[in-house]
Structures are given as structure tokens and as C-alpha cells.
Design a protein around this motif. Structure first.
Motif, PDB file in Angstrom:
ATOM      1  N   TYR A 103     -84.396  78.134 -56.436  1.00  0.00           N
ATOM      2  CA  TYR A 103     -85.394  78.253 -57.504  1.00  0.00           C
ATOM      3  C   TYR A 103     -85.609  76.900 -58.182  1.00  0.00           C
ATOM      4  O   TYR A 103     -86.741  76.502 -58.461  1.00  0.00           O
ATOM      5  N   TYR A 104     -84.510  76.198 -58.458  1.00  0.00           N
ATOM      6  CA  TYR A 104     -84.605  74.837 -58.975  1.00  0.00           C
ATOM      7  C   TYR A 104     -84.468  73.863 -57.813  1.00  0.00           C
ATOM      8  O   TYR A 104     -83.502  73.929 -57.048  1.00  0.00           O
ATOM      9  N   VAL A 114     -86.910  85.431 -56.202  1.00  0.00           N
ATOM     10  CA  VAL A 114     -87.155  83.991 -56.267  1.00  0.00           C
ATOM     11  C   VAL A 114     -86.332  83.359 -57.387  1.00  0.00           C
ATOM     12  O   VAL A 114     -85.678  82.330 -57.201  1.00  0.00           O
ATOM     13  N   ALA A 115     -86.352  83.973 -58.562  1.00  0.00           N
ATOM     14  CA  ALA A 115     -85.675  83.403 -59.729  1.00  0.00           C
ATOM     15  C   ALA A 115     -84.166  83.341 -59.562  1.00  0.00           C
ATOM     16  O   ALA A 115     -83.501  82.454 -60.107  1.00  0.00           O
ATOM     17  N   SER A 116     -83.597  84.273 -58.802  1.00  0.00           N
ATOM     18  CA  SER A 116     -82.141  84.298 -58.629  1.00  0.00           C
ATOM     19  C   SER A 116     -81.668  83.450 -57.452  1.00  0.00           C
ATOM     20  O   SER A 116     -80.470  83.283 -57.253  1.00  0.00           O
ATOM     21  N   SER A 117     -82.590  82.884 -56.691  1.00  0.00           N
ATOM     22  CA  SER A 117     -82.217  82.085 -55.519  1.00  0.00           C
ATOM     23  C   SER A 117     -81.704  80.701 -55.932  1.00  0.00           C
ATOM     24  O   SER A 117     -82.222  80.104 -56.883  1.00  0.00           O
ATOM     25  N   THR A 172     -88.949  73.737 -60.819  1.00  0.00           N
ATOM     26  CA  THR A 172     -88.810  74.961 -60.037  1.00  0.00           C
ATOM     27  C   THR A 172     -89.642  74.887 -58.763  1.00  0.00           C
ATOM     28  O   THR A 172     -90.567  74.075 -58.647  1.00  0.00           O
ATOM     29  N   THR A 198     -82.260  83.743 -64.125  1.00  0.00           N
ATOM     30  CA  THR A 198     -82.535  82.743 -63.097  1.00  0.00           C
ATOM     31  C   THR A 198     -81.240  82.106 -62.598  1.00  0.00           C
ATOM     32  O   THR A 198     -80.189  82.208 -63.245  1.00  0.00           O
ATOM     33  N   LEU A 205     -87.636  82.710 -49.494  1.00  0.00           N
ATOM     34  CA  LEU A 205     -88.160  83.197 -50.758  1.00  0.00           C
ATOM     35  C   LEU A 205     -89.348  84.128 -50.514  1.00  0.00           C
ATOM     36  O   LEU A 205     -90.202  83.843 -49.670  1.00  0.00           O
TER      37      LEU A 205
END
Length: 268
Positions: A218-219, A212-215, A169, A42, A204
Motif C-alpha cells: 500500500y505504501y 489494498v489498504a492492508s497490503s 501510496t 492500513t 492488489l
């Protein structure tokens, strides 16, 4: 004639089936990791930092309630114990960080807090109280009172939501808003992030969990705006000159009509 009508009905049925299949494939989340255990990397989580204009709830606890009361700003009148925007019971008013990034804390005076994490501010106040023999057993809690995100578009409950923790998230944010509606475009969820006089956008694709997780979005961060774009069917519904020829309902009607015609023709 019968053969032509029958062929037409079959062709229309195939088109309708293909349209329905395509639509169902666009609805499911995380298709890249479906039906398998997966470990994804992530984006790095960013802890919220205080900025000018933020409101901070600062509460000092001590074995001596009267001593602690010197450092807690009480609500005027009978509003003690009311709930703030985050749903938490509060008995003190928040400190507003001024344009210089400071708060005016009782006895300690002006404290520069802009750019600091909440736990860093708590440690700063606690160490000052203890080291200056003002409250040797002080326990300080700092919370942010006005951290929000906005969620717009095709979700169940669009609106403004409190950012209740540091590492929330985008999936949790969408969950607070009741998830995407069936007519929300899962392949194009936009996050708009403002700061330093600029607005940055992130696209996303909820069908692709790895993306999504690497964007960086994401947080979530304070002030983020999540926008869920309506899909093409929803857009056509809201258009005065909607092209009904492209709707699944239209093709179902055509298929039904064609089937009826074939049925009548075969009876002769």
C-alpha cells in the motif's frame, strides 16, 4: 418461424446486456466500501532509508552565507539553479553513498549514513557542525535525489516517476501515471519489490479497498514496479488470432442482424 427468430433476438439481447453489466461491475473501484462511510486499518508505513548507491542532496543554511558555502558542494560552471529529476531547483551536486554506506562531507570527513532516515542524517550533520563550533546556527536539509518507482501496463502514462515523499501510496502512484485505462484489469494490479537479492510480488484488487489498504505494498518503496495487467478484451485485441466470437462488438452485430431478420419476417 417468426416466433423462433424473435426468441433468438431476445436471447442474444439478454447475453449482450449481461456482458455489459459484468464489464461495468469490474470497472468501479472500492466496491467493498461504496456508498458508505468506512474506517479501514492500513499497513504500517515504512519511512525510506538510505542505501549504498543513493544520491543525497545536503544543504547547510546559516546566517553567514560564506560559512554555509563551505559545506555546500556547488555545481561546476554555469549550471547553478538547474532543476534535478524531481523538478526541484538545485544549486549543489548530490552526494553519492558509496559501497560502504558512507558520504565524504566537507570538513567532517566520512559519515556513515546507510540505513538512516533523511532526518537522522540531517540531525547527525547539524549536531556535528554545532558541537564542534564549525557552524553554530546551522540548519541542515537532506533530500534524496534518485528515489523512483516505475509504473507499467494499462495506465495512461506508463513510465518512471520520482518518489517525492516517504509515505506515498500505490493509489497516489497510479494517479501520477494518469490512472488505469478502461482496459486495465483492476482486480490484478501487481507490485514488484526488490531487495536483498530477492524480488517480492504483491497482488492488489482495486475493487477491494480493504485488501489494498492492508497490503504491505500500500505504501510504496524506492524501486517498486507497479504493473497493471490488461483485461481479457485487451489481450484479445493484441492477439493475431483473436477470438472475435467472445467480443461484445460481435454479439451486438449478431443481435442487430437478428433484429433485422425478425423485422423483415414479420412484414410478410
Amino acid at each position: 418461424m417468426k416466433k423462433v427468430l424473435k426468441t433468438l433476438a431476445i436471447a442474444i439481447g439478454i447475453v449482450v446486456a449481461m456482458s455489459a453489466c459484468k464489464g461495468s461491475k469490474q470497472v468501479a473501484y472500492f466496491q467493498d466500501v461504496a456508498n458508505k462511510d468506512t474506517v479501514l486499518t492500513t499497513a504500517l508505513a515504512q519511512t525510506l532509508r538510505v542505501q549504498p548507491g543513493d544520491k543525497l542532496m545536503v544543504v547547510v543554511h546559516s546566517r553567514d552565507p560564506q560559512l554555509a558555502a563551505l559545506y555546500n558542494m556547488p555545481i561546476v560552471g554555469t549550471r547553478v539553479g538547474m532543476e534535478n529529476a524531481n523538478g526541484r531547483s538545485q544549486s549543489t551536486v548530490p552526494y553519492t553513498v558509496d559501497s560502504k554506506g558512507q558520504i565524504d562531507f566537507p570538513v567532517l570527513g566520512k559519515l556513515t549514513v546507510a540505513g538512516m532516515k533523511r532526518e537522522e542524517i540531517a540531525y547527525l550533520i547539524q549536531s556535528r557542525l554545532v558541537n564542534e563550533n564549525l557552524c553554530k546556527d546551522a540548519i541542515v536539509i537532506v533530500d534524496q535525489d534518485n528515489a523512483y518507482i516505475s509504473i507499467l501496463g494499462e495506465v495512461a502514462r506508463p513510465g518512471r516517476y520520482a518518489l517525492t515523499k516517504d509515505h506515498m501510496t500505490v493509489l497516489e502512484g497510479l494517479g501520477m501515471a494518469g490512472d488505469l485505462g478502461i482496459q486495465g484489469k483492476r482486480t490484478n494490479v501487481m507490485v514488484v519489490r526488490s531487495g536483498d537479492g530477492q524480488a517480492q510480488t504483491f497482488q492488489l484488487n482495486l475493487n477491494d479497498l480493504a485488501q489494498v489498504a492492508s497490503s504491505p505494498a500500500y505504501y510504496l518503496q524506492e524501486g517498486d514496479v507497479i504493473y497493471v495487467e490488461p483485461n481479457s478484451y485487451r489481450k484479445r485485441q493484441t492477439s493475431v488470432n483473436a477470438n472475435n466470437m467472445l467480443s461484445t462488438g460481435f454479439w451486438i452485430s449478431v443481435a442487430s442482424l437478428a433484429t433485422s431478420i425478425v423485422s423483415l419476417a414479420t412484414r410478410r
